[in-house]
Design an enzyme around this catalytic site. Sequence first.
Site, short mmCIF file in Angstrom:
data_model
loop_
_atom_site.label_atom_id
_atom_site.label_comp_id
_atom_site.label_asym_id
_atom_site.label_seq_id
_atom_site.Cartn_x
_atom_site.Cartn_y
_atom_site.Cartn_z
N GLU A 1 25.85 39.85 1.98
CA GLU A 1 24.56 39.16 1.97
C GLU A 1 23.50 40.25 2.06
O GLU A 1 23.34 40.88 3.11
CB GLU A 1 24.49 38.18 3.14
N CYS B 1 15.48 37.79 5.30
CA CYS B 1 16.00 38.06 3.95
C CYS B 1 15.52 37.00 2.97
O CYS B 1 15.33 37.29 1.79
CB CYS B 1 17.52 38.11 3.97
N GLU C 1 11.83 45.33 -2.20
CA GLU C 1 11.82 44.56 -0.95
C GLU C 1 11.07 45.38 0.11
O GLU C 1 11.41 46.54 0.37
CB GLU C 1 13.25 44.31 -0.48
N LYS D 1 30.18 45.38 14.28
CA LYS D 1 29.29 46.54 14.46
C LYS D 1 27.87 45.99 14.32
O LYS D 1 27.37 45.79 13.21
CB LYS D 1 29.58 47.57 13.38
P1 NAD Z 1 20.99 48.20 6.86
O1 NAD Z 1 21.77 48.08 5.60
O2 NAD Z 1 20.18 49.40 7.08
O3 NAD Z 1 21.97 48.10 8.12
C1 NAD Z 1 22.82 46.98 8.32
C2 NAD Z 1 24.01 47.42 9.12
O4 NAD Z 1 24.80 48.33 8.36
C3 NAD Z 1 23.67 48.13 10.43
O5 NAD Z 1 24.57 47.69 11.42
C4 NAD Z 1 23.91 49.58 10.07
O6 NAD Z 1 24.22 50.40 11.18
C5 NAD Z 1 25.10 49.46 9.14
N1 NAD Z 1 25.29 50.59 8.22
C6 NAD Z 1 24.33 51.36 7.67
N2 NAD Z 1 24.91 52.27 6.84
C7 NAD Z 1 26.24 52.05 6.89
C8 NAD Z 1 27.37 52.68 6.27
N3 NAD Z 1 27.23 53.69 5.40
N4 NAD Z 1 28.60 52.21 6.56
C9 NAD Z 1 28.76 51.17 7.40
N5 NAD Z 1 27.74 50.55 8.03
C10 NAD Z 1 26.49 50.98 7.77
O7 NAD Z 1 20.10 46.87 6.94
P2 NAD Z 1 19.01 46.50 8.06
O8 NAD Z 1 17.84 47.40 7.87
O9 NAD Z 1 19.69 46.43 9.38
O10 NAD Z 1 18.64 45.01 7.64
C11 NAD Z 1 17.63 44.68 6.73
C12 NAD Z 1 18.24 44.35 5.38
O11 NAD Z 1 19.18 43.28 5.53
C13 NAD Z 1 17.23 43.86 4.37
O12 NAD Z 1 17.51 44.44 3.12
C14 NAD Z 1 17.50 42.36 4.29
O13 NAD Z 1 17.12 41.73 3.11
C15 NAD Z 1 18.97 42.31 4.51
N6 NAD Z 1 19.38 41.00 5.00
C16 NAD Z 1 20.03 40.15 4.13
C17 NAD Z 1 20.39 38.88 4.56
C18 NAD Z 1 21.09 37.91 3.63
O14 NAD Z 1 21.63 36.93 4.12
N7 NAD Z 1 21.11 38.14 2.34
C19 NAD Z 1 20.11 38.48 5.87
C20 NAD Z 1 19.43 39.36 6.70
C21 NAD Z 1 19.08 40.63 6.27
#
Ligand code: NAD
Length: 494
Positions: free
Chosen positions: A263, A297, A398, A187
């Site tokens: 992550e 991240c 963040e 997804k």
């Molecule tokens: P997000 O959590 O908003 O969304 C990530 C994914 O989860 C999307 O595909 C979204 O549609 C899905 N999603 C959202 N709610 C959900 C639910 N209730 N059930 C299932 N799926 C759901 O994150 P984002 O805004 O896309 O990304 C930014 C975040 O990602 C930042 O916090 C960043 O630090 C983190 N990040 C972490 C790493 C790492 O390796 N630690 C790497 C990249 C990004």
Amino acid sequence: MTSYASPAVTDTVLNFIDGTYREGSEGKSFPNFNPATGEQIGLVQEASADDVADAVAAARNALNGRWGSMTTSERVKLITAVAAEIERRSDDFLAAEVADTGKPRAVAAHIDIPRGAANFRMFADVISTMPGESFITDTPDGGQANNYTVRKPKGVIAVICPWNFPLLLMTWKVGPALACGNTVVVKPSEETPRTAALLGEVMNAVGMPDGVYNVVHGFGPGSAGEFLTSNSDVDAITFTGETRTGEKIMQKAAVGVRDVSFELGGKNAGIVFADADLNKAVEGLSRAVFMNTGQVCLGTERVYVERPVYEEFVARMKEAAEGFKPGAIDDPAYLGPLISAEHRDKVLGYYRRAVEEGATVVTGGGTPELSGPEWAGFFVQPTVWTGLSHDSTVMREEIFGPCCGVIPFDEEDEVIALANDSPYGLCASIWSENMSRGHRVAAAMDVGVCWVNSWFLRDLRTAFGGSGHSGIGREGGVHSLEFYTELTNICVKL
Ligand code: NAD
């Protein structure tokens, strides 16, 4: 609507289920934007609950079919072919990634797309060379037994991804999952669906069996994300994204006691000692703060600088920040947009909050002066603050934008305590020419990854992940196998 030469940037982005591109069965779609121009560039077909169930069923059937009975070397051959096909079609992947993210072409060309291919090639190597474990055990009757382990795929893996490095972060999970013999339902982020969809073409081109790789588009709650994590035929969930989303996914994973690999977010510290090579520190930390417009991240949003070099460091970070500009997409100094209007508003909210919390704005702090339709997107200025307290919201939460607060320190113990005083524990970077200090302070950091005199230097064989609110588990090299396989210990009485 802009027309693009590449077939990767079509108007309609489809789901990929059981080897076939499909519209959503409920006829729902949502718009997809180019963040640089703010222009709608297409429509994404949203997967319904039935579509997600079909994708999971296709993944299960593939496990029970030809894919499930392949030898490791047959799988490795296919996965290596996937890497080669991504490289052959790198222009298409590049066009798709740049259209979805607006990121500098140089970043996508040097990081996102090559890493997408490398993630398959590297895990093909890891699985081919993975040793087993074996113990000769003394038994009570004076004899012996041989204990050894076999690894089996975990099953159907749900792969849920964010938007900042769409292909890179998705293949970082799909590569090891397939190398270990699992099947996946991906997804992608609703903001960046194109490269995941395009990878379906690659899978078909190399002859990957239908159902091994599936993609469903949509949002989180009440949409494809939640349909996927709620599906009881999913065996494990690997997720990269926000910590709060991780909490919600974990609740779903608790039903059926399913494994998760997370992550998550970070609020990463950079520490500059007075004996650092300031050229290296400013070059490294300006990338750590501003690269990918701070949407990394591993990016740095807190910088602690030893007092004797504090003023000079701040002046040089100002100069470095002002070198990043919106400009030609091929210019190495181009600072791309944020991913969406919503994210821009969130970042600008923190820019205002910083001033309310007493910050001195050294540079930036708002939106750049841009005119013309090519700049109608979601740009903000690279920003450096001083004068913020370590406890301010801006220094604790963040932001995920191109900004940092710089705080002076006097003692090594003091800065270790400041850096570790965060619920997150993803990464840190330490800048010092005193290597015993470098090793000592790095070991004292409560993080998953710590760099000394570098940042974002990645070896894909190493453990990657975070502690605390930054995640659960480690992926990378053999560590990925811990999540993507189940071990069976076999004990043979000799
Ligand atoms: P997000 O959590 O908003 O969304 C990530 C994914 O989860 C999307 O595909 C979204 O549609 C899905 N999603 C959202 N709610 C959900 C639910 N209730 N059930 C299932 N799926 C759901 O994150 P984002 O805004 O896309 O990304 C930014 C975040 O990602 C930042 O916090 C960043 O630090 C983190 N990040 C972490 C790493 C790492 O390796 N630690 C790497 C990249 C990004």
